[in-house]
Design an enzyme around this catalytic site. Structure first.
Site, PDB file in Angstrom:
ATOM      1  N   TRP A 105     -11.520  -3.817  -1.955  1.00 45.95           N
ATOM      2  CA  TRP A 105     -10.071  -4.046  -1.937  1.00 45.95           C
ATOM      3  C   TRP A 105      -9.479  -3.941  -3.336  1.00 45.95           C
ATOM      4  O   TRP A 105      -8.463  -3.281  -3.542  1.00 45.95           O
ATOM      5  CB  TRP A 105      -9.759  -5.406  -1.323  1.00 45.95           C
ATOM      6  CG  TRP A 105      -8.293  -5.629  -1.097  1.00 45.95           C
ATOM      7  CD1 TRP A 105      -7.515  -5.058  -0.129  1.00 45.95           C
ATOM      8  CD2 TRP A 105      -7.422  -6.475  -1.851  1.00 45.95           C
ATOM      9  NE1 TRP A 105      -6.219  -5.500  -0.230  1.00 45.95           N
ATOM     10  CE2 TRP A 105      -6.125  -6.375  -1.282  1.00 45.95           C
ATOM     11  CE3 TRP A 105      -7.608  -7.315  -2.944  1.00 45.95           C
ATOM     12  CZ2 TRP A 105      -5.035  -7.081  -1.777  1.00 45.95           C
ATOM     13  CZ3 TRP A 105      -6.515  -8.028  -3.435  1.00 45.95           C
ATOM     14  CH2 TRP A 105      -5.245  -7.900  -2.860  1.00 45.95           C
TER      15      TRP A 105
ATOM     16  N   SER B 222      -3.423  -6.900   8.515  1.00 47.26           N
ATOM     17  CA  SER B 222      -4.152  -7.201   7.285  1.00 47.26           C
ATOM     18  C   SER B 222      -3.230  -7.875   6.275  1.00 47.26           C
ATOM     19  O   SER B 222      -2.626  -8.899   6.594  1.00 47.26           O
ATOM     20  CB  SER B 222      -4.781  -5.927   6.737  1.00 47.26           C
ATOM     21  OG  SER B 222      -5.772  -6.218   5.757  1.00 47.26           O
ATOM     22  N   TYR B 223      -3.057  -7.313   5.062  1.00 49.25           N
ATOM     23  CA  TYR B 223      -2.188  -7.962   4.080  1.00 49.25           C
ATOM     24  C   TYR B 223      -0.781  -8.114   4.638  1.00 49.25           C
ATOM     25  O   TYR B 223      -0.130  -9.134   4.429  1.00 49.25           O
ATOM     26  CB  TYR B 223      -2.151  -7.154   2.785  1.00 49.25           C
ATOM     27  CG  TYR B 223      -1.447  -7.869   1.641  1.00 49.25           C
ATOM     28  CD1 TYR B 223      -2.183  -8.501   0.639  1.00 49.25           C
ATOM     29  CD2 TYR B 223      -0.060  -7.914   1.551  1.00 49.25           C
ATOM     30  CE1 TYR B 223      -1.550  -9.163  -0.409  1.00 49.25           C
ATOM     31  CE2 TYR B 223       0.583  -8.577   0.514  1.00 49.25           C
ATOM     32  CZ  TYR B 223      -0.169  -9.200  -0.462  1.00 49.25           C
ATOM     33  OH  TYR B 223       0.470  -9.858  -1.499  1.00 49.25           O
TER      34      TYR B 223
ATOM     35  N   TYR C 120       0.789  -1.232   0.000  1.00 45.01           N
ATOM     36  CA  TYR C 120       0.000   0.000   0.000  1.00 45.01           C
ATOM     37  C   TYR C 120       0.823   1.285   0.000  1.00 45.01           C
ATOM     38  O   TYR C 120       0.280   2.354   0.261  1.00 45.01           O
ATOM     39  CB  TYR C 120      -0.954   0.000   1.195  1.00 45.01           C
ATOM     40  CG  TYR C 120      -1.846  -1.210   1.247  1.00 45.01           C
ATOM     41  CD1 TYR C 120      -2.514  -1.658   0.106  1.00 45.01           C
ATOM     42  CD2 TYR C 120      -2.018  -1.935   2.422  1.00 45.01           C
ATOM     43  CE1 TYR C 120      -3.323  -2.781   0.147  1.00 45.01           C
ATOM     44  CE2 TYR C 120      -2.825  -3.057   2.473  1.00 45.01           C
ATOM     45  CZ  TYR C 120      -3.475  -3.472   1.322  1.00 45.01           C
ATOM     46  OH  TYR C 120      -4.275  -4.599   1.374  1.00 45.01           O
TER      47      TYR C 120
ATOM     48  N   HIS D 255     -11.283  -3.129  11.752  1.00 46.20           N
ATOM     49  CA  HIS D 255     -10.095  -3.458  10.964  1.00 46.20           C
ATOM     50  C   HIS D 255      -9.098  -2.301  11.021  1.00 46.20           C
ATOM     51  O   HIS D 255      -9.211  -1.318  10.300  1.00 46.20           O
ATOM     52  CB  HIS D 255     -10.488  -3.749   9.520  1.00 46.20           C
ATOM     53  CG  HIS D 255      -9.405  -4.430   8.738  1.00 46.20           C
ATOM     54  ND1 HIS D 255      -8.929  -5.674   9.073  1.00 46.20           N
ATOM     55  CD2 HIS D 255      -8.684  -4.042   7.653  1.00 46.20           C
ATOM     56  CE1 HIS D 255      -7.983  -6.025   8.232  1.00 46.20           C
ATOM     57  NE2 HIS D 255      -7.803  -5.051   7.365  1.00 46.20           N
TER      58      HIS D 255
ATOM     59  N   ASP E 296     -13.726  -7.030  13.691  1.00 45.56           N
ATOM     60  CA  ASP E 296     -12.867  -7.080  12.509  1.00 45.56           C
ATOM     61  C   ASP E 296     -13.297  -8.200  11.570  1.00 45.56           C
ATOM     62  O   ASP E 296     -13.737  -9.264  12.018  1.00 45.56           O
ATOM     63  CB  ASP E 296     -11.409  -7.296  12.929  1.00 45.56           C
ATOM     64  CG  ASP E 296     -10.480  -7.372  11.735  1.00 45.56           C
ATOM     65  OD1 ASP E 296     -10.641  -6.548  10.814  1.00 45.56           O
ATOM     66  OD2 ASP E 296      -9.611  -8.261  11.704  1.00 45.56           O
TER      67      ASP E 296
END
Length: 559
Positions: free
Chosen positions: A163, A115-116, A43, A282, A252
């Site tokens: 996403w 997350s990722y 990101y 999240h 989440d």
């Protein structure tokens, strides 16, 4: 140690296939070697909202760490083609070993991120790079096929579409187009993102225009939306051999996946796994979330009145990378959880809690919920129309910019004819529910396939109904094609929660058949709206009492 921090931008890391990734490095000034904390994200390492997110790399550097924030393959500064998740096994291994070899590194590496970039930790750890000593995966999973795109057989539509369009498409397309073309593309992306809540209603979603209007994005979108992203490719979570601090939020979208990470690793590595679950969404650590205020100590800036998120990380890594035994980890009580309603943190010893009493709460006569199983067989019914689905209201959603998530008043949704509502009398005493929650449903339908959705809510004395946790089941994921009006049993996983239902409050259940756009509506035809627009209405029958006692199983804690 120096009080000055050196920041180096675009430090190259060459992978085994010759591709170069680039990272920003934050390190103490001087020639001393320090342990490394590595975060790998798709990101943009140069955007503080993503690169720093919820930790402070300057503080980490001032506490004796080299902090490395790296763009993954095919993203922003880094070379190569972006293949989500699949690339992160070998690339993670190579990046850890590169970080360990830097002249200012002492050879010990930890990883952090949510997350990722929680997945990038778990996937790297499965490959067992020798220099990786500890990780801190937050709000994440490890099994791409299981954790990312579906729940109960239904597609997590809004999360999937948001996403790909918001997080992936801009840089992905910029890298593949010339500047003039991307200038026009960028404007179209902005327009579609501004209208994404409307675009969620476009079906079939395999032909979703915001993605398919860009030829360069089509193949990635199809692979992603089909659920064809590579699975674990011969490795498993059992291959993770390092200490891990797992961070989760009760609201989440990766709550259960994070709990699964902890539980599966704790089975084999008891003594070096930790779990914290807060009243968070999240990556959201605010004390006021949705329509509930959980108190200042629920904030990521003041966890339990002691730590912020950065200091929690520092204590964890001090223990495993520096040998400081005064850290946060308590082998006898590896779980820290926040009890909503009581609004307090508590240390626990195992998951689920050993002292749990599992109490069934039955759908009763009329719109009642009762701890006594009804002797009489009863049936309630409603018509589910996929063309007019029940709108999502809060919960573990992942919408654009975090809207419509967390604990929100459900009263408007509960007025709909196709939402059945069952409520206890006001409680005579406090009732704590902490642990995994399931709903055993006995139901029939005239459709060959349909969905059932269940929400657990806390009803305040003024009548406000606030969602606590929820679940969904797509019937053909359990029983295949259904026989008309035959009664089937479904066990619906509502994941987990920790909620004190206070004296004078009531417990409520919603039963319905859609929750859109969090999930794609079931068209009731045996197909899905992935590749069709044809829908039919379904008559749903919910059975209760006697031989078909639909009920929720509550994990009750009595101290």
């Amino acid at each position: 140690m120096s009080e000055q921090v050196i920041i180096e931008r675009d430090v190259p890391c060459q992978l085994r296939d010759g591709v170069t990734l680039y990272a920003n490095v934050y390190r103490p000034e001087g020639d001393v070697e320090y342990p490394v904390l590595l975060s790998r994200l798709p990101y943009n390492k140069n955007l503080p909202n993503f690169s720093h997110r919820y930790i402070d790399p300057i503080r980490m550097a001032l506490n004796g760490y080299v902090v490395i924030i790296q763009d993954v393959r095919g993203r922003f500064s880094s070379e190569g083609e972006f293949t989500p998740f699949t690339q992160e096994f070998e690339d993670g291994y190579d990046s850890v070993e590169w970080a360990a070899s830097l002249p200012y590194s002492n050879g010990n590496v930890g990883m952090f991120g949510l997350s990722y970039y929680g997945f990038t930790q778990m996937l790297a750890a499965m490959t067992q790079p020798p220099s990786l000593k500890a990780i801190f995966p937050a709000f994440t999973g490890h099994n791409i096929g299981r954790d990312f795109s579906k729940r109960g057989g239904a597609n997590e539509l809004a999360k999937l579409e948001t996403w790909i369009l918001d997080s992936v498409a801009p840089d992905y397309l910029k890298r593949k187009q010339d500047s003039e073309t991307y200038g026009k593309t960028s404007q179209r992306l902005v327009e579609d993102l501004n209208s994404i809540l409307d675009w969620h209603s476009h079906f079939p979603f395999k032909e979703w225009p915001p993605a398919m209007k860009h030829p360069e994005l089509q193949e990635l979108y199809k692979t992603y939306i089909n659920g064809e992203l590579s699975d674990l490719d011969g490795v498993s979570i059992d291959d993770v051999k390092v200490p891990a601090f797992h961070m989760a939020g009760w609201y989440d979208c990766f709550l259960q996946a994070t709990i699964n990470n902890f539980v599966e690793l704790e089975k084999h590595h008891r003594g070096d796994q930790q779990l914290i679950i807060g009243p968070w969404g999240h990556g959201v650590f605010t004390p006021y979330f949705g329509e509930r205020y959980f108190g200042l100590e629920a904030s990521g800036d003041l966890i339990d009145g002691v730590d912020d998120v950065t200091s929690l990380h520092l204590k964890w890594f001090d223990q495993w990378l520096k040998g400081d035994e005064s850290g946060v980890f308590d082998e006898s009580a590896p779980i820290i959880l926040f009890v909503m309603g009581a609004n307090e943190w508590r240390n626990e010893y195992e998951w689920p809690l050993a002292r749990t009493t599992y109490r069934p709460l039955f759908l009763g006569a009329g719109e009642t919920l009762t701890f006594e199983k009804p002797d009489k067989l009863m049936c309630d019914s409603y018509i589910y129309d996929p063309e007019n689905p029940v709108p999502t209201k809060g919960g573990p959603s992942l919408f654009i910019h975090g809207i419509n998530t967390g604990p929100l008043a459900q009263n408007d949704v509960e007025k709909r004819d196709e939402v059945l509502v069952y409520t206890t009398a006001p409680l005579d005493e406090d009732l704590e529910v902490t642990g995994p929650v399931t709903f055993n449903l006995y139901a029939a339908t005239d459709a060959v396939s349909t969905d059932f959705v269940v929400k657990l809510t806390d009803v305040l004395p003024d009548g406000t109904s606030i969602n606590v946790t929820e679940g969904i089941i797509r019937t053909d994921s359990v029983h295949g094609p259904l026989e008309e009006d035959e009664i089937y049993k479904y066990e619906i996983d509502l994941w987990a929660t920790s909620q004190l239902f206070k004296k004078g409050h009531s417990i409520r259940l919603q039963v319905t058949s859609s929750n859109f756009p969090m999930y794609d509506p079931n068209p009731n035809t045996g197909d899905t709206l992935f590749d069709t627009t044809k829908t039919v209405k379904a008559k749903q029958k919910i059975y209760k009492g006697a031989d078909y006692p639909s009920h929720i199983v509550l994990p009750v804690i009595q101290d």
